[in-house]
Motif scaffolding. Structure first.
Motif, PDB file in Angstrom:
ATOM      1  N   ALA A 390      12.180 -68.237 -48.665  1.00 53.22           N
ATOM      2  CA  ALA A 390      12.499 -68.459 -47.250  1.00 53.22           C
ATOM      3  C   ALA A 390      12.572 -67.156 -46.472  1.00 53.22           C
ATOM      4  O   ALA A 390      12.185 -67.089 -45.304  1.00 53.22           O
ATOM      5  CB  ALA A 390      13.823 -69.217 -47.131  1.00 53.22           C
ATOM      6  N   GLU A 391      13.041 -66.087 -47.116  1.00 51.07           N
ATOM      7  CA  GLU A 391      13.251 -64.814 -46.428  1.00 51.07           C
ATOM      8  C   GLU A 391      12.137 -63.796 -46.690  1.00 51.07           C
ATOM      9  O   GLU A 391      12.207 -62.677 -46.188  1.00 51.07           O
ATOM     10  CB  GLU A 391      14.589 -64.203 -46.865  1.00 51.07           C
ATOM     11  N   ARG A 392      11.114 -64.186 -47.445  1.00 48.99           N
ATOM     12  CA  ARG A 392      10.143 -63.202 -47.937  1.00 48.99           C
ATOM     13  C   ARG A 392       9.523 -62.349 -46.829  1.00 48.99           C
ATOM     14  O   ARG A 392       9.461 -61.119 -46.943  1.00 48.99           O
ATOM     15  CB  ARG A 392       9.030 -63.906 -48.723  1.00 48.99           C
ATOM     16  N   THR A 393       9.070 -62.973 -45.758  1.00 48.54           N
ATOM     17  CA  THR A 393       8.407 -62.208 -44.704  1.00 48.54           C
ATOM     18  C   THR A 393       9.330 -61.136 -44.138  1.00 48.54           C
ATOM     19  O   THR A 393       8.927 -59.977 -43.953  1.00 48.54           O
ATOM     20  CB  THR A 393       7.937 -63.145 -43.582  1.00 48.54           C
ATOM     21  N   VAL A 396      10.029 -58.274 -46.866  1.00 55.48           N
ATOM     22  CA  VAL A 396       8.910 -57.334 -47.025  1.00 55.48           C
ATOM     23  C   VAL A 396       8.798 -56.427 -45.803  1.00 55.48           C
ATOM     24  O   VAL A 396       8.580 -55.219 -45.924  1.00 55.48           O
ATOM     25  CB  VAL A 396       7.594 -58.103 -47.271  1.00 55.48           C
ATOM     26  N   ALA A 397       8.982 -57.028 -44.621  1.00 53.44           N
ATOM     27  CA  ALA A 397       8.900 -56.218 -43.402  1.00 53.44           C
ATOM     28  C   ALA A 397      10.050 -55.215 -43.332  1.00 53.44           C
ATOM     29  O   ALA A 397       9.861 -54.078 -42.882  1.00 53.44           O
ATOM     30  CB  ALA A 397       8.913 -57.128 -42.178  1.00 53.44           C
ATOM     31  N   ALA A 398      11.237 -55.608 -43.795  1.00 52.77           N
ATOM     32  CA  ALA A 398      12.387 -54.702 -43.745  1.00 52.77           C
ATOM     33  C   ALA A 398      12.198 -53.505 -44.670  1.00 52.77           C
ATOM     34  O   ALA A 398      12.709 -52.413 -44.390  1.00 52.77           O
ATOM     35  CB  ALA A 398      13.661 -55.462 -44.112  1.00 52.77           C
ATOM     36  N   VAL A 399      11.468 -53.688 -45.758  1.00 54.29           N
ATOM     37  CA  VAL A 399      11.193 -52.554 -46.641  1.00 54.29           C
ATOM     38  C   VAL A 399      10.465 -51.447 -45.885  1.00 54.29           C
ATOM     39  O   VAL A 399      10.645 -50.258 -46.160  1.00 54.29           O
ATOM     40  CB  VAL A 399      10.382 -53.008 -47.878  1.00 54.29           C
ATOM     41  N   ALA A 408      16.125 -45.229 -45.306  1.00 52.41           N
ATOM     42  CA  ALA A 408      15.227 -45.004 -46.443  1.00 52.41           C
ATOM     43  C   ALA A 408      15.842 -45.437 -47.773  1.00 52.41           C
ATOM     44  O   ALA A 408      15.233 -46.194 -48.535  1.00 52.41           O
ATOM     45  CB  ALA A 408      14.820 -43.536 -46.490  1.00 52.41           C
ATOM     46  N   ALA A 409      17.047 -44.947 -48.070  1.00 53.50           N
ATOM     47  CA  ALA A 409      17.625 -45.213 -49.388  1.00 53.50           C
ATOM     48  C   ALA A 409      17.839 -46.703 -49.612  1.00 53.50           C
ATOM     49  O   ALA A 409      17.502 -47.242 -50.675  1.00 53.50           O
ATOM     50  CB  ALA A 409      18.946 -44.458 -49.534  1.00 53.50           C
ATOM     51  N   MET A 410      18.371 -47.393 -48.600  1.00 57.19           N
ATOM     52  CA  MET A 410      18.648 -48.821 -48.773  1.00 57.19           C
ATOM     53  C   MET A 410      17.359 -49.633 -48.832  1.00 57.19           C
ATOM     54  O   MET A 410      17.269 -50.620 -49.574  1.00 57.19           O
ATOM     55  CB  MET A 410      19.550 -49.326 -47.643  1.00 57.19           C
ATOM     56  N   ALA A 411      16.344 -49.235 -48.067  1.00 60.50           N
ATOM     57  CA  ALA A 411      15.085 -49.978 -48.081  1.00 60.50           C
ATOM     58  C   ALA A 411      14.368 -49.816 -49.420  1.00 60.50           C
ATOM     59  O   ALA A 411      13.745 -50.758 -49.916  1.00 60.50           O
ATOM     60  CB  ALA A 411      14.197 -49.518 -46.934  1.00 60.50           C
ATOM     61  N   THR A 433       2.313 -53.701 -51.072  1.00 64.82           N
ATOM     62  CA  THR A 433       2.877 -53.079 -49.866  1.00 64.82           C
ATOM     63  C   THR A 433       4.268 -52.533 -50.134  1.00 64.82           C
ATOM     64  O   THR A 433       4.599 -51.391 -49.770  1.00 64.82           O
ATOM     65  CB  THR A 433       2.929 -54.111 -48.729  1.00 64.82           C
ATOM     66  N   VAL A 434       5.104 -53.339 -50.770  1.00 64.36           N
ATOM     67  CA  VAL A 434       6.477 -52.932 -51.063  1.00 64.36           C
ATOM     68  C   VAL A 434       6.491 -51.741 -52.016  1.00 64.36           C
ATOM     69  O   VAL A 434       7.217 -50.756 -51.804  1.00 64.36           O
ATOM     70  CB  VAL A 434       7.252 -54.127 -51.652  1.00 64.36           C
ATOM     71  N   ALA A 435       5.675 -51.797 -53.082  1.00 67.35           N
ATOM     72  CA  ALA A 435       5.660 -50.716 -54.060  1.00 67.35           C
ATOM     73  C   ALA A 435       5.136 -49.419 -53.448  1.00 67.35           C
ATOM     74  O   ALA A 435       5.677 -48.327 -53.711  1.00 67.35           O
ATOM     75  CB  ALA A 435       4.811 -51.118 -55.261  1.00 67.35           C
ATOM     76  N   ARG A 436       4.096 -49.498 -52.645  1.00 64.34           N
ATOM     77  CA  ARG A 436       3.550 -48.284 -52.018  1.00 64.34           C
ATOM     78  C   ARG A 436       4.550 -47.679 -51.036  1.00 64.34           C
ATOM     79  O   ARG A 436       4.677 -46.454 -50.947  1.00 64.34           O
ATOM     80  CB  ARG A 436       2.235 -48.606 -51.298  1.00 64.34           C
ATOM     81  N   THR A 437       5.249 -48.519 -50.293  1.00 66.35           N
ATOM     82  CA  THR A 437       6.248 -48.000 -49.355  1.00 66.35           C
ATOM     83  C   THR A 437       7.351 -47.270 -50.098  1.00 66.35           C
ATOM     84  O   THR A 437       7.781 -46.177 -49.690  1.00 66.35           O
ATOM     85  CB  THR A 437       6.838 -49.149 -48.516  1.00 66.35           C
ATOM     86  N   ALA A 438       7.825 -47.864 -51.193  1.00 66.54           N
ATOM     87  CA  ALA A 438       8.855 -47.206 -52.003  1.00 66.54           C
ATOM     88  C   ALA A 438       8.340 -45.878 -52.556  1.00 66.54           C
ATOM     89  O   ALA A 438       9.062 -44.867 -52.567  1.00 66.54           O
ATOM     90  CB  ALA A 438       9.295 -48.121 -53.138  1.00 66.54           C
TER      91      ALA A 438
END
Length: 662
Positions: A390-393, A396-399, A408-411, A433-438
Motif C-alpha cells: 500500500a505504501e510502496r510508491t 520508494v520516493a522517500a528514499v 540522508a542517514a534515515m533515507a 532505484t532504492v539500491a542505487r540511491t543508497a
C-alpha cells in the motif's frame, strides 16, 4: 442576478457522459423520491466545470419538456468578495416571477411567504438552478416547499448541511480532456488541425493541465493566439514554467480557495504537498501533520469538502489525493518563506521516521524466528507485505530524499529495510532505484561500510532483474570493500552473492568456486547460518550443472545447519530446494516428503506466498508420479494460498493448472 432564461452551455463543452448519467435521473420530475424537495448539489474544485455540467443537464431537461413551468437561474457569486445574500436573491427571483414595484411586499418575511406561495401554486414543474453558492444560508430560505419542483445547486464546497443528493465532480478523463482541446480549437478555426497532427503533445498538454477544464480552456486560448506554432511548443513552455498554475491562469482560483481555509487546514494542505507522492494514506497524513489522528482526519475532511483533496477508497482504506495543480500551488505556498520551509522540512522528517519505523517492523517480520522478540504491529508476513504494498510508491520516493543531507542517514536506513521486500515481490525497477540511491548517498557521505552493504544489495537486485554482468561487478565492488575493511562476514556474504550472479551468467565453474570461498569464510567464522546459506546456494548451482546427487547432499547439509541454529524459515527453504533436487534425480517419493516438511513449517508461520509455492511443487511432483487427483487438489490449495498472500497472478496460474487436470 436571477434570470428566467438559462445561460448557454459554454462552447466546447465535452465529455461528462458519466456525470450527466448520474445527474439526469435526479432532475427528472416524474421520478419518485422520498425527499420533500428534490435537491441536487454538484460540487468540485474551482474551474472544474460544475456550472457547465449543470447548464448542460438543465438545457437537456428543458429540451425534453421536463419543466413546463420554466426555469429560474441565480448566480450567487459565492466566492467573490461580495457574494449575493439570500435576501438579494429573493428579490431577483420574485422579479422573475412577475413581482416588482408596488407589488413587492415591504418586509423580508412577507417576501419569503409570497415566494413560497407562488411556487406552491405553480403546478407545472420548475427547475431552480442556484449557481456558485458557498453557504447553505444563501440557499435554505429559497428552497421550495413542494416536491414537484427541482433544485440544482453548484458549489466549490460539499453542502453537507442540505438534504440533497451530492455529486462530486472530478477532472476530465484523459480522452475527454484531449477532446476538449481539439474541439475548442476547431470551433475558432475549422482548419486548425494541430490537435489531430500532434496527438502525443495534446496528451502531454492535458497532463500538464491536470485534466482540469479551466486550465485546458486557458491553454486552448493560448494556442489560438499562437496559431502558427505547434502544441508541442506550448507544452515545452509549460514544463519550464516556474509556476505552472500562474502560467495556466488558474492561480487566482486556488488563491481564493486557500484564503478561505482555516489556518490549520491551510497548514495541512501545505504539508500534504511536501509528501513524496500526490496520494498518501491517512497514517502518512497524520505523520505529516504531527497532530492526533482525529484532529488530522477532521482537517482532511474539511479539505475534502472544499475539494482541495480527494478521498480515494482502496481495499477498505481511505487515502487522500492532491490534484496535480493543487499540489503545485500548495508546494509553492510551502516554499514561501523560511518559517514555512522549515515547517515543511520538519514534516518530511516526521514522515520519514514513520516510514522507517514500520518498514523496519515489516522487514523484521520477514526475518522473525521463534524465540525472537515480536516485531511491532505486523502479526504475520501477509500483513507486513500488505502494508508495504500500500505504501510502496511513497516509500520508494522517500528514499530519494537521501540526496539531501538533512535526510540522508534515515533515507539510507529506509532503503535497507525495503530491499528484501522489493526483491522478493519482483518490484525490481524500484529495487534498483532504492539500491542505487543508497549507494550514491553512502559514497557521498564517505561511509565505506555502508557503501559495501549498498554494493551488495545492488548486486542482489540486479541479479534478480536478469542483469548478471552488472550484478557481478557490484558484488566484486562489495567484496573488495569488505576485504579492505577487514569485515570477513561481509566478505563471505559478498562471495555468496557473487557466486549467485556468476551462476545466472552461466559461469558455473567460477560460481562453484565462489560458493566454496563463501562457505570456507563462514566456517572459519563459525557462522552456521551463513554456512547454511552457502551450502544451499551451492546446491542450486550444482542442480543447474546436472550434479543432482551432489546437490542433494548440499541441500541436506544446509537443512541440518539451519535446524541446528533454529532457523525454521531457512530450514523450510532448504527442504524445498532438497525436494526439487530429489525430484530432478527422479526420487519422487522422497521429494514429496521433503516438500511436505517445508509445507508444514511455512504453514506454521502463515507464510502464504511460500505455502503456495511449495503446494505448487507438490502438485507437479504428484503429476510426475501419475496421481492427477492429488495434483489437482494441491494446485487448488496453492491457488488459495496465493490468494491469501495477495498474489493473484500466481493464483490464476495454479487454478489454470488445476483445470487442465479435470
Amino acid at each position: 442576478m436571477a434570470t428566467a432564461d438559462l445561460p448557454a452551455v459554454p462552447a466546447g463543452f465535452t465529455g461528462r457522459k458519466d456525470d450527466l448519467a448520474r445527474l439526469m435521473p435526479v432532475l427528472d420530475p416524474s421520478a419518485e423520491s422520498d425527499l420533500l424537495v428534490v435537491i441536487c448539489a454538484v460540487s468540485g474544485l474551482g474551474g472544474i466545470g460544475k456550472t457547465s455540467l449543470a447548464l448542460a443537464a438543465a438545457h437537456r431537461a428543458v429540451r425534453d419538456g421536463w419543466f413546463p413551468g420554466g426555469t429560474l437561474f441565480v448566480d450567487f457569486r459565492g466566492y467573490d468578495e461580495d457574494p449575493a445574500t439570500a435576501e438579494q436573491a429573493l428579490i431577483a427571483l420574485l422579479d422573475r416571477l412577475g413581482v416588482r414595484g408596488t407589488d413587492l411586499p415591504q418586509t423580508a418575511t412577507a417576501q419569503y411567504a409570497l415566494y413560497r406561495r407562488l411556487l406552491a401554486e405553480e403546478h407545472h414543474s420548475m427547475l431552480l438552478l442556484f449557481d456558485n453558492a458557498s453557504d447553505p444560508a444563501q440557499l435554505s430560505p429559497l428552497i421550495p416547499g413542494t416536491d414537484h419542483h427541482r433544485v440544482l445547486i453548484t458549489s466549490r464546497d460539499r453542502l453537507t448541511d442540505l438534504d440533497a443528493r451530492l455529486i462530486d465532480l472530478d477532472v476530465l478523463k484523459p480522452e475527454d480532456a484531449a477532446g476538449l482541446v481539439g474541439r475548442s480549437l476547431r470551433l475558432s478555426d475549422e482548419g486548425d488541425g494541430r490537435a489531430g497532427r500532434e496527438r502525443e503533445a495534446v496528451g502531454e498538454l492535458a497532463v500538464l493541465c491536470g485534466h482540469h477544464p479551466l486550465a485546458l480552456r486557458i491553454a486552448v486560448g493560448m494556442l489560438r493566439k499562437r496559431r502558427y506554432r505547434s502544441i508541442a511548443s506550448l507544452v515545452e513552455e509549460l514544463r519550464r514554467a516556474e509556476d505552472r498554475t500562474r502560467a495556466l491562469g488558474v492561480r487566482p482560483v486556488f488563491d481564493v480557495a486557500y484564503g478561505q481555509l482555516a489556518a490549520e487546514q491551510a497548514r495541512l494542505l501545505r504539508l500534504l504537498s511536501v509528501a513524496p507522492t500526490a496520494e498518501v494514506s491517512g497514517e502518512a497524513a497524520v505523520a505529516l501533520a504531527g497532530l492526533p489522528d482525529e484532529e488530522t482526519f477532521a482537517l482532511l475532511e474539511g479539505l475534502a469538502s472544499a475539494h482541495l483533496v480527494t478521498p480515494v477508497s482502496t481495499g477498505g482504506e481511505v487515502r487522500w489525493r492532491l490534484h496535480d495543480l493543487v499540489r503545485l500551488f500548495a508546494a509553492g505556498m510551502a516554499a514561501g518563506g523560511a518559517d514555512l520551509r522549515e515547517e515543511g522540512d520538519a514534516a518530511r522528517e516526521r514522515l520519514l521516521a514513520f516510514y522507517v519505523r514500520w518498514a523496519e517492523a515489516a522487514d523484521l517480520r520477514f526475518q522473525w524466528l521463534p524465540g525472537m522478540a515480536e516485531p511491532e504491529r505486523f502479526t504475520d508476513r501477509v500483513r507486513a507485505f500488505a502494508w508495504l504494498d500500500a505504501e510502496r510508491t511513497g516509500l520508494v520516493a522517500a528514499v530519494q530524499w537521501a540526496r539531501e543531507e538533512r535526510y540522508a542517514a534515515m533515507a539510507v536506513r529506509l532503503a535497507g529495510c525495503l530491499i528484501r521486500y522489493l526483491e522478493w515481490w519482483r518490484h525490481l525497477d524500484d529495487g534498483i532505484t532504492v539500491a542505487r540511491t543508497a549507494l550514491e548517498t553512502t559514497q557521498r557521505l564517505g561511509d565505506h561500510p555502508g557503501e559495501a552493504v549498498a554494493w551488495n544489495r545492488l548486486g542482489m537486485v540486479l541479479r534478480s532483474a536478469g542483469r548478471p554482468e552488472e550484478a557481478i561487478e557490484a558484488c566484486l565492488r562489495a567484496r573488495d570493500l569488505f576485504q579492505d575493511l577487514g569485515n570477513r562476514s561481509g566478505e563471505a556474504c559478498s562471495w555468496d552473492d557473487l557466486a549467485n550472479a556468476l551462476a545466472v551468467s552461466g559461469r558455473m565453474e567460477e560460481a562453484i568456486e565462489a560458493h566454496i570461498r563463501s562457505r570456507g569464510l563462514y566456517q572459519a567464522l563459525q557462522d552456521r547460518r551463513g554456512e547454511g546459506n552457502a551450502w544451499n546456494h551451492l546446491g542450486a548451482t550444482l542442480q543447474d550443472v546436472g550434479e543432482s546427487e551432489e546437490a542433494i547432499d548440499a541441500h541436506a547439509r544446509a537443512r541440518d545447519l539451519y535446524k541446528a541454529v533454529g532457523d525454521l524459515n531457512r530450514e523450510a527453504l532448504a527442504w524445498t530446494n532438497l525436494g526439487t533436487a530429489l525430484g530432478t534425480a527422479h526420487h519422487i517419493t522422497e521429494a514429496i516428503e521433503a516438500f511436505t516438511r517445508a509445507l508444514d513449517i511455512h504453514r506454521g508461520f502463515e507464510d502464504w506466498l511460500r505455502v503456495g509455492g511449495v503446494l505448487h511443487n507438490l502438485a507437479v511432483a504428484h503429476e510426475l508420479s501419475h496421481q492427477p487427483t492429488e495434483a489437482r487438489a494441491h494446485y487448488l490449495q496453492a491457488a488459495d494460498a496465493f490468494t491469501r498472500a495477495n498474489a493473484p497472478n500466481r493464483a490464476a496460474r495454479a487454478q489454470s493448472a488445476a483445470r487442465a487436470l479435470t
